[in-house]
Motif scaffolding. Structure first.
Motif, PDB file in Angstrom:
ATOM      1  N   HIS A  78       0.815  -1.215   0.000  1.00 43.93           N
ATOM      2  CA  HIS A  78       0.000   0.000   0.000  1.00 43.93           C
ATOM      3  C   HIS A  78       0.850   1.268   0.000  1.00 43.93           C
ATOM      4  O   HIS A  78       0.327   2.360   0.216  1.00 43.93           O
ATOM      5  N   PRO A  83      -1.474  11.235   4.337  1.00 42.09           N
ATOM      6  CA  PRO A  83      -0.933  10.033   3.673  1.00 42.09           C
ATOM      7  C   PRO A  83       0.409  10.257   3.007  1.00 42.09           C
ATOM      8  O   PRO A  83       1.020   9.302   2.535  1.00 42.09           O
ATOM      9  N   LEU A 110       3.568   7.736  -0.726  1.00 42.24           N
ATOM     10  CA  LEU A 110       2.127   7.856  -0.549  1.00 42.24           C
ATOM     11  C   LEU A 110       1.601   6.541   0.012  1.00 42.24           C
ATOM     12  O   LEU A 110       1.882   5.466  -0.526  1.00 42.24           O
ATOM     13  N   ARG A 111       0.809   6.639   1.077  1.00 48.80           N
ATOM     14  CA  ARG A 111       0.152   5.465   1.650  1.00 48.80           C
ATOM     15  C   ARG A 111      -1.332   5.542   1.299  1.00 48.80           C
ATOM     16  O   ARG A 111      -2.015   6.490   1.691  1.00 48.80           O
ATOM     17  N   ALA A 112      -1.804   4.569   0.536  1.00 49.67           N
ATOM     18  CA  ALA A 112      -3.196   4.611   0.089  1.00 49.67           C
ATOM     19  C   ALA A 112      -3.691   3.206  -0.218  1.00 49.67           C
ATOM     20  O   ALA A 112      -2.961   2.390  -0.783  1.00 49.67           O
ATOM     21  N   GLN A 113      -4.938   2.927   0.158  1.00 50.70           N
ATOM     22  CA  GLN A 113      -5.559   1.647  -0.183  1.00 50.70           C
ATOM     23  C   GLN A 113      -5.980   1.631  -1.646  1.00 50.70           C
ATOM     24  O   GLN A 113      -5.859   0.620  -2.329  1.00 50.70           O
ATOM     25  N   ALA A 122      -4.888   3.388  -4.742  1.00 46.49           N
ATOM     26  CA  ALA A 122      -3.807   4.246  -5.199  1.00 46.49           C
ATOM     27  C   ALA A 122      -4.216   5.145  -6.357  1.00 46.49           C
ATOM     28  O   ALA A 122      -3.912   6.337  -6.373  1.00 46.49           O
ATOM     29  N   LYS A 127      -6.339   8.145  -5.373  1.00 43.42           N
ATOM     30  CA  LYS A 127      -5.559   9.128  -4.631  1.00 43.42           C
ATOM     31  C   LYS A 127      -4.602   9.877  -5.554  1.00 43.42           C
ATOM     32  O   LYS A 127      -4.405  11.096  -5.413  1.00 43.42           O
TER      33      LYS A 127
END
Length: 806
Positions: A64, A111, A246-249, A251, A254
């Motif tokens: 992630h 994030p 970047l931390r994202a479920q 992606a 975002k």
């Protein structure tokens, strides 16, 4: 019962197997050496590939985490750049903070995790070495799983504009700079005039992601707001020291949101001439960003698989020939009552006595190779110091050993059945009547020639391409040129104008040293970091060339050839005249005749072109990019120093000279430019030697295998040859017939190899910088043909009588 079982194992299996190995020591040693070399090569390359592509990252939920790349393109399609402009990421950080602020400015849900990488020198007298430093904005500890053995990293959680002072240091820095003192949280580090209390110490087992470059591990983490980037407020060029995670479920969603915000912020805050540039954000998984792109390793792996196939063929034929020569003894044992199970047990023990030691030796060789190669691999491959023999490699070695054993046992099952041995014994009386057919021998030869031809045709081009890059002229002289860098260590920074005269005085003192020919305030010519938007008014066209600030001695130090015009003078530097020098590539883009014309650089006043200089040929860049040179202020904290031939200048001498100047100057770097050139070519040099080594193994194994097969085939044809000679055939005709019979399958294999390489050529060209060489293809094919003819002649002459038989 136990004694009977031991007797069965010894007398039925081990003793006959040991007797066979003692009777044929050359064969046993050949099999053991071939197995060990092949398994070692396969395991080393497999360990490298496992480390690069399959080993899990030591971070929580790395799937992630994306590393973001920032691309800008102007309305003119030829103008583009990639990398984060400092104000663009600063504005984006502020925009992302709105829903994430609590009392005191603490950040909980941002994030984005941003890094600015630098090398800092603490302003103390006890420890004045450069420290690899990461300036952090965001929850670094939680996102990347950092474990602290002392303290905490809460100062990074605040918003970038209000982050408090505080430093986190690595375990290694704690030991080297502070002696591992237990009261480390009572100490401070003064960086750039800011006194940072030490808030925490990172665990010894933690390995930070090498986002800046391979092998670059930070030892100091500081809050983002305290970095001294030269690009603050500068929209024109990306800052090469910034990395963004970047931390994202989800992606893609975002990325789309961030891209829209980035374009909005650029339209609001960027200079007028950059507002038509459109931004595109891309993200690659953290695994891909860290592991990098190593296409040559794929070729090495393919060559290793070819080596494995060739070795398997040679091992199979060596074992089969030995098996056929042992048929008499096996047939006698069958006559006296031994069944196939007993014979199989004997053969299995014989093979295990060869394969088991080969597997253990290969594991030992692999362990030593990985241990001693980790140091130089760390310059190119992420966390290569963790390369080691692990359980997947032990399992792979075991599987390969089992596969080779299964291949041999399949051959044994086909040729050593009791009824087959009895028929053979009745037909020949010696157990050797049934031999390999000529068709089988041709198939063995054809398969080996095909594989080795593919390896040679492909790898010869890659090695030639690498060697051409290694020998490509740099366009400047590196002999006796050294890089010097120093920092200004002061708690009361007064601006560079206060320290520039001191730097100039140090240069003059350096020039008085015996053997110092010239010195220039300029950075290493091997790096291109700065690009500027340049407009040519007479063409109404914008360009994005690389830029360097140099003084009047720069071209003298490097002996870079002047094509036309004049270089900078001392008056150009002192008076900051609006003059510029362009390289040959940029001059050609501008139309060729450029002397006296003016360039507009980032909206500044026009700069008059006074010279065209020869191109810099950087390592790995055979096509030189466009560059231009502007006069600097005649002072800096970095110098290029040229010495007379045969003379040296040590770091101790330089430190002594610095001590004679005001004490603010601290020497931080001193190295030869030749060493940096060698380092830039290191990866290419290593892969070249790997390809050469693997191909030499392939050639050696193939030549040995084909020689064995041809000798065996000539041995089987002795009686036929003698009949031909007795009927009047000349010896030369017999030799020609043997060579033709051998070359027919070999030529077909070479033809298939050429066709295969031709079909894969578009993909292969993507791995090369220079165009392929038809001459090299012809030489490679000719070398294969000459080798095959030589082997055929040597083996045929061994079994053809020297004179015609009557």
């Amino acid at each position: 019962m136990l004694q009977r079982y031991r007797d069965f194992i010894w007398f039925t299996c081990l003793q006959p197997a040991l007797m066979q190995l003692r009777q044929h020591p050359r064969w046993a040693i050949s099999m053991l050496a071939l197995l060990t070399l092949t398994l070692s090569a396969v395991l080393c390359v497999a360990a490298l590939l496992y480390h690069i592509w399959f080993k899990p990252l030591p971070y929580p939920q790395p799937q992630h985490i994306l590393m973001l790349d920032h691309h800008r393109q102007a309305s003119a399609a030829e103008l583009n750049d990639h990398g984060w402009p400092y104000p663009a990421i600063a504005q984006l950080q502020r925009a992302m903070l709105q829903p994430a602020l609590a009392s005191g400015g603490t950040l909980y849900t941002n994030p984005l995790l941003t890094f600015y990488y630098a090398e800092e020198v603490p302003l103390t007298t006890g420890y004045q070495e450069k420290i690899n430093t990461a300036y952090v904005s965001g929850d670094w500890q939680a996102l990347l799983g950092a474990q602290l053995i002392h303290g905490h990293s809460n100062q990074f959680l605040a918003t970038p504009d209000v982050q408090p002072q505080g430093a986190v240091i690595s375990f290694a820095l704690w030991q080297s700079a502070f002696g591992g003192t237990p009261d480390i949280l009572q100490h401070h580090l003064n960086i750039n005039g800011v006194n940072h209390p030490i808030r925490g110490v990172v665990s010894q087992d933690y390995h930070a992601p090498e986002l800046f470059k391979a092998g670059w591990q930070p030892d100091l983490w500081l809050p983002w707001r305290y970095n001294n980037s030269e690009y603050k407020g500068y929209w024109q060029s990306p800052d090469p020291h910034i990395r963004v995670l970047l931390r994202a479920q989800t992606a893609q969603e975002k990325l789309t949101e961030l891209q829209g915000k980035t374009n909005e912020l650029a339209a609001l805050y960027a200079p007028e001439h950059l507002r038509d540039w459109q931004t595109r954000l891309t993200g690659q998984p953290l695994t891909a960003a860290l592991r990098g792109d190593h296409p040559v390793i794929l070729i090495v792996f393919a060559c290793t698989l070819t080596l494995l196939l060739l070795a398997s063929l040679n091992l199979a034929q060596l074992y089969l020939l030995q098996l056929l020569q042992s048929r008499h003894q096996l047939a006698v044992r069958s006559v006296v009552g031994a069944n196939y199970a007993a014979l199989r047990n004997t053969l299995t023990c014989q093979l295990l006595l060869l394969i088991a030691p080969a597997v253990m030796l290969a594991l030992g060789v692999t362990h030593l190779t990985l241990q001693y190669s980790a140091a130089w691999l760390s310059q190119f491959i992420y966390q290569s110091e963790q390369l080691a023999l692990n359980w997947p490699m032990v399992l792979l070695a075991s599987l390969l050993g089992i596969a080779i054993l299964a291949l041999f046992m399949a051959l044994s099952h086909r040729h050593c059945q009791s009824d087959t041995l009895m028929r053979s014994l009745r037909r020949s009386g010696k157990g050797q009547a049934a031999q390999l057919s000529q068709t089988t021998i041709r198939r063995f030869v054809a398969s080996q020639v095909l594989l080795v031809s593919l390896a040679i045709l492909i790898c010869a081009q890659l090695v030639w391409d690498n060697l051409k890059q290694l020998s490509h002229p740099l366009g400047f002289e590196t002999q006796q040129v050294y890089e010097l860098e120093f920092n200004v260590a002061t708690l009361d920074w007064q601006g560079w104008s206060a320290y520039a005269p001191m730097a100039k005085a140090f240069k003059q003192a350096l020039l008085q040293e015996p053997g110092v020919v010239a010195a220039s305030f300029a950075r290493t010519p091997l790096k291109d970091d700065f690009q500027f938007n340049v407009t040519a008014p007479w063409r109404d066209t914008r360009y994005l060339p690389f830029h360097r600030n140099v003084d009047q001695d720069y071209f003298t130090v490097l002996a870079q050839r002047l094509v036309t015009g004049r270089t900078f003078t001392e008056q150009d530097i002192d008076e900051q005249r609006p003059v510029v020098i362009v390289n040959r590539t940029f001059a050609q883009k501008l139309g060729g005749e450029v002397l006296g014309k003016t360039l507009e650089i980032d909206g500044s006043k026009p700069q008059r072109i006074i010279a065209v200089i020869d191109d810099l040929q950087l390592p790995g860049k055979p096509v030189p990019p466009a560059r231009f040179y502007l006069p600097n202020f005649g002072s800096a904290t970095y110098l290029l120093v040229k010495l007379a031939p045969g003379l040296t200048l040590s770091k101790t001498q330089l430190s002594t000279l610095l001590q004679q100047q005001p004490p603010q100057f601290v020497l931080t770097q001193w190295r030869a430019l030749d060493d940096e050139v060698a380092h830039a070519h290191q990866y290419r040099r290593i892969t070249t030697w790997l390809l050469v080594f693997v191909n030499l193994l392939i050639l050696t194994i193939t030549a040995y295998g084909i020689y064995s097969l041809q000798s065996y085939a000539a041995y089987l044809q002795q009686s036929v040859v003698k009949v031909h000679l007795m009927l009047g055939a000349k010896r030369r005709q017999v030799l020609q017939a043997r060579v033709r019979a051998f070359l027919q399958p070999a030529l077909m294999s070479i033809a298939f190899a050429v066709i295969s390489v031709g079909l894969s050529w578009p993909w292969l060209k993507t791995l090369m910088v220079f165009s392929p060489s038809p001459t090299l293809i012809a030489i490679s094919l000719g070398g294969v043909m000459v080798t095959l003819v030589a082997i055929s002649l040597v083996t045929a002459r061994q079994y053809v009588p020297t004179r015609r038989l009557l």
